[in-house]
Structure formats: structure tokens, C-alpha cells
Design an enzyme around this catalytic site. Structure first.
Site, PDB file in Angstrom:
ATOM      1  N   LYS A   9       0.836  -1.206   0.000  1.00 26.67           N
ATOM      2  CA  LYS A   9       0.000   0.000   0.000  1.00 26.67           C
ATOM      3  C   LYS A   9       0.876   1.264   0.000  1.00 26.67           C
ATOM      4  O   LYS A   9       2.075   1.189   0.298  1.00 26.67           O
ATOM      5  CB  LYS A   9      -0.937  -0.054   1.217  1.00 26.67           C
ATOM      6  N   TYR A  47     -12.428  -2.496  -3.395  1.00 25.03           N
ATOM      7  CA  TYR A  47     -12.873  -2.651  -2.006  1.00 25.03           C
ATOM      8  C   TYR A  47     -14.402  -2.564  -1.875  1.00 25.03           C
ATOM      9  O   TYR A  47     -14.908  -2.191  -0.809  1.00 25.03           O
ATOM     10  CB  TYR A  47     -12.207  -1.591  -1.123  1.00 25.03           C
ATOM     11  N   ARG A  83      -1.029 -14.267   4.317  1.00 26.46           N
ATOM     12  CA  ARG A  83      -1.752 -13.558   5.381  1.00 26.46           C
ATOM     13  C   ARG A  83      -1.032 -13.728   6.730  1.00 26.46           C
ATOM     14  O   ARG A  83      -1.066 -12.839   7.570  1.00 26.46           O
ATOM     15  CB  ARG A  83      -3.217 -14.017   5.441  1.00 26.46           C
ATOM     16  N   THR A  89      -5.026  -7.450  10.635  1.00 26.31           N
ATOM     17  CA  THR A  89      -5.428  -6.181  10.000  1.00 26.31           C
ATOM     18  C   THR A  89      -5.037  -4.990  10.880  1.00 26.31           C
ATOM     19  O   THR A  89      -4.514  -3.993  10.389  1.00 26.31           O
ATOM     20  CB  THR A  89      -6.966  -6.163   9.790  1.00 26.31           C
ATOM     21  N   ARG A 103       2.825  -6.010   8.757  1.00 25.60           N
ATOM     22  CA  ARG A 103       2.005  -4.909   9.274  1.00 25.60           C
ATOM     23  C   ARG A 103       2.579  -4.338  10.566  1.00 25.60           C
ATOM     24  O   ARG A 103       2.509  -3.129  10.798  1.00 25.60           O
ATOM     25  CB  ARG A 103       0.565  -5.384   9.452  1.00 25.60           C
ATOM     26  N   ASN A 113      -2.224   0.043   6.817  1.00 28.06           N
ATOM     27  CA  ASN A 113      -1.600  -1.150   7.400  1.00 28.06           C
ATOM     28  C   ASN A 113      -0.631  -1.858   6.447  1.00 28.06           C
ATOM     29  O   ASN A 113      -0.459  -3.069   6.496  1.00 28.06           O
ATOM     30  CB  ASN A 113      -2.670  -2.109   7.945  1.00 28.06           C
ATOM     31  N   HIS A 116      -1.747  -5.653   1.575  1.00 25.02           N
ATOM     32  CA  HIS A 116      -3.012  -6.386   1.434  1.00 25.02           C
ATOM     33  C   HIS A 116      -2.715  -7.826   1.025  1.00 25.02           C
ATOM     34  O   HIS A 116      -1.741  -8.099   0.334  1.00 25.02           O
ATOM     35  CB  HIS A 116      -3.866  -5.718   0.346  1.00 25.02           C
ATOM     36  N   GLU A 127      -9.050 -11.054  -7.623  1.00 24.45           N
ATOM     37  CA  GLU A 127      -8.176  -9.900  -7.412  1.00 24.45           C
ATOM     38  C   GLU A 127      -6.980  -9.925  -8.362  1.00 24.45           C
ATOM     39  O   GLU A 127      -6.523  -8.870  -8.813  1.00 24.45           O
ATOM     40  CB  GLU A 127      -7.702  -9.878  -5.953  1.00 24.45           C
TER      41      GLU A 127
HETATM   42  N1  LIG Z   1     -11.548  -0.964  11.667  1.00 24.37           N
HETATM   43  C1  LIG Z   1     -10.889  -0.409  10.649  1.00 24.37           C
HETATM   44  N2  LIG Z   1     -10.513   0.870  10.698  1.00 24.37           N
HETATM   45  C2  LIG Z   1      -9.852   1.434   9.671  1.00 24.37           C
HETATM   46  N3  LIG Z   1      -9.510   0.797   8.537  1.00 24.37           N
HETATM   47  C3  LIG Z   1      -9.833  -0.513   8.442  1.00 24.37           C
HETATM   48  C4  LIG Z   1     -10.551  -1.180   9.490  1.00 24.37           C
HETATM   49  N4  LIG Z   1     -10.746  -2.474   9.117  1.00 24.37           N
HETATM   50  C5  LIG Z   1     -10.197  -2.581   7.895  1.00 24.37           C
HETATM   51  N5  LIG Z   1      -9.652  -1.429   7.480  1.00 24.37           N
HETATM   52  C6  LIG Z   1      -8.963  -1.176   6.199  1.00 24.37           C
HETATM   53  O1  LIG Z   1      -9.653  -1.845   5.152  1.00 24.37           O
HETATM   54  C7  LIG Z   1      -8.838  -2.861   4.577  1.00 24.37           C
HETATM   55  C8  LIG Z   1      -9.700  -4.035   4.200  1.00 24.37           C
HETATM   56  O2  LIG Z   1     -10.257  -4.585   5.365  1.00 24.37           O
HETATM   57  P1  LIG Z   1     -10.380  -6.152   5.604  1.00 24.37           P
HETATM   58  O3  LIG Z   1     -11.342  -6.358   6.709  1.00 24.37           O
HETATM   59  O4  LIG Z   1     -10.636  -6.800   4.276  1.00 24.37           O
HETATM   60  O5  LIG Z   1      -8.951  -6.479   6.178  1.00 24.37           O
HETATM   61  P2  LIG Z   1      -7.837  -7.456   5.657  1.00 24.37           P
HETATM   62  O6  LIG Z   1      -8.450  -8.550   4.877  1.00 24.37           O
HETATM   63  O7  LIG Z   1      -6.951  -7.793   6.791  1.00 24.37           O
HETATM   64  O8  LIG Z   1      -7.045  -6.427   4.775  1.00 24.37           O
HETATM   65  P3  LIG Z   1      -6.771  -6.493   3.226  1.00 24.37           P
HETATM   66  O9  LIG Z   1      -8.096  -6.789   2.548  1.00 24.37           O
HETATM   67  O10 LIG Z   1      -6.230  -5.109   2.895  1.00 24.37           O
HETATM   68  O11 LIG Z   1      -5.758  -7.570   3.101  1.00 24.37           O
HETATM   69  C9  LIG Z   1      -7.799  -3.141   5.647  1.00 24.37           C
HETATM   70  O12 LIG Z   1      -6.620  -3.710   5.158  1.00 24.37           O
HETATM   71  C10 LIG Z   1      -7.556  -1.763   6.206  1.00 24.37           C
HETATM   72  O13 LIG Z   1      -6.727  -0.986   5.335  1.00 24.37           O
END
Ligand SMILES: Nc1ncnc2c1ncn2[C@@H]1O[C@H](COP(=O)(O)OP(=O)(O)OP(=O)(O)O)[C@@H](O)[C@H]1O
Length: 194
Positions: A9, A47, A83, A89, A103, A113, A116, A127
Site C-alpha cells: 500500500k 474494495y 496472510r 489487519t 504490518r 496497514n 493487502h 483480485e
Molecule cells: N476498523 C478499521 N478501521 C480502519 N480501517 C480498516 C478497518 N478495518 C479494515 N480497514 C482497512 O480496510 C482494509 C480491508 O479490510 P479487511 O477487513 O478486508 O482487512 P484485511 O483482509 O486484513 O485487509 P486487506 O483486505 O487489505 O488484506 C484493511 O486492510 C484496512 O486498510
């Protein structure tokens, strides 16, 4: 080998080289890589599942604030392995529970973070198509299967190309042969007529 999509990112792009070293050290092969600046529309499409979440607009602004590096990673159980290397996350949780994770090391907030990773093999396929529409998702052949494939689909054209190469004697034989093979590939995709 399973494939997954990784994105470095914008807040971690300066650390991309170090993150790539961690990826290689963990046994992944980087099959494809592409540095792109996402438009708001592209980030919103990528997203889309989070469209109703309170952090959505921050996430879109962040993901479009600078270039990202998208990569296709290949390894046995790549989705889960990537992962694990990413960490949770939440950066605070990552620092607490997995301090060596990407992360924990490069993330700056729950949104920013660092990277992804696809959350399932199905998401990975979708994706990867999003960032690399031309990528081949079929398994890479090896052993007898690879030999049969080369016998059936490659040898005849390659021998013709090498024969032409010997006759032409170009200054840069490798580039010349690559161009020749692209133009003389008998298995070019056929454009449908609509
Ligand atoms: N509670 C939160 N507050 C702020 N940003 C968040 C929060 N939860 C998720 N995000 C953001 O949205 C992205 C997508 O959320 P998701 O729940 O899919 O997490 P992830 O699967 O761990 O991350 P990614 O999809 O980026 O790998 C996260 O990577 C983060 O950048």
C-alpha cells in the site's frame, strides 16, 4: 502451486524492496509485479465489499494517495502463508502479537496497514484478474507434463524460428527470436466477431 494477490500500500511503498526480501525469504515466488496509481473508481471497485463501512472513504483516499505495488505470489497454500506473513489487519494487534509481521513493521494505522492479501483462493483469482487481466492462472507444468506440452505445442514453431534466426543472423538474436515467436505463434488468441 497456489497463487495470491499481494499489494504494497502507499504508506509502505518506500519499504517495497525490504518487503520483497521478506517475501522471497519466506519461500514465495513473485510471478508478476505491477506498480500502479489507482483511480478512485478502481479503488472503490476493488474494495466494494467495504462500501458501507465507516472507514470506506478514508480507505479509498489512502489507497489512491500514491502508487501501490501489486504482486502475484506463488507458493504451496499461498493465501494462508501470505496472510500469516502480513499479520493481523489491526497494526496495534500486529505489533502486540506478531512483531515480526509486515504490518507490525511497516503499518502506521488500522487503515494504513502497509499491505493487502487475498482472503481466499476465490478472492485471489478475482483480485489477480483485477490487476493482471492477462495472467495465466493455470498451474505451471513440470516433468513429463511439461515435456509433452513442449513436444505438442512449442517444438515445431521453435525449430522454425531458430532456422529463420540462423538465416537472418540479426544483431540481437534473443530479441529477434522473441519477436518472431510472438508474430508466428500458431495459438494466438482469436478475436471473436460480435
Ligand atoms: N476498523 C478499521 N478501521 C480502519 N480501517 C480498516 C478497518 N478495518 C479494515 N480497514 C482497512 O480496510 C482494509 C480491508 O479490510 P479487511 O477487513 O478486508 O482487512 P484485511 O483482509 O486484513 O485487509 P486487506 O483486505 O487489505 O488484506 C484493511 O486492510 C484496512 O486498510
Amino acid at each position: 502451486m497456489e497463487k495470491t494477490l499481494a499489494i504494497i500500500k502507499p504508506n509502505a511503498i518506500a519499504n517495497a524492496e525490504e518487503i520483497e526480501k521478506m517475501i522471497i525469504k519466506d519461500g514465495f515466488t513473485i510471478v508478476q509485479r505491477r506498480r500502479v496509481l489507482l483511480s478512485k473508481e478502481q479503488a472503490m471497485e476493488f474494495y466494494a465489499e467495504h462500501r458501507d463501512k465507516p472507514f470506506f472513504s478514508d480507505l479509498i483516499n489512502f489507497m489512491t494517495s500514491g502508487p501501490v505495488l501489486a504482486m502475484v505470489l506463488s507458493k504451496d497454500r499461498a493465501v494462508r502463508a501470505w496472510r500469516r506473513l502480513l499479520g493481523p489487519t489491526s497494526v496495534a494487534a500486529a505489533i502486540k502479537k506478531h512483531p515480526d509481521s509486515i504490518r507490525a513493521r511497516f503499518g502506521s494505522s488500522d487503515t494504513e496497514n502497509a499491505a493487502h492479501g487475498s482472503d481466499s483462493a476465490e478472492s485471489a483469482e478475482r483480485e489477480i484478474r483485477f490487476f493482471f487481466p492477462d495472467v495465466t492462472l493455470y498451474p505451471i507444468l513440470s516433468g513429463m507434463e511439461a515435456r509433452d506440452f513442449v513436444d505438442d505445442y512449442v517444438s515445431e514453431t521453435l525449430v522454425r524460428g531458430l532456422t529463420e534466426l540462423c538465416k537472418t543472423k540479426p544483431a540481437d538474436p534473443v530479441s529477434w527470436l522473441a519477436e518472431w515467436l510472438l508474430s508466428n505463434n500458431p495459438y494466438q488468441p482469436v478475436q471473436g466477431v460480435h
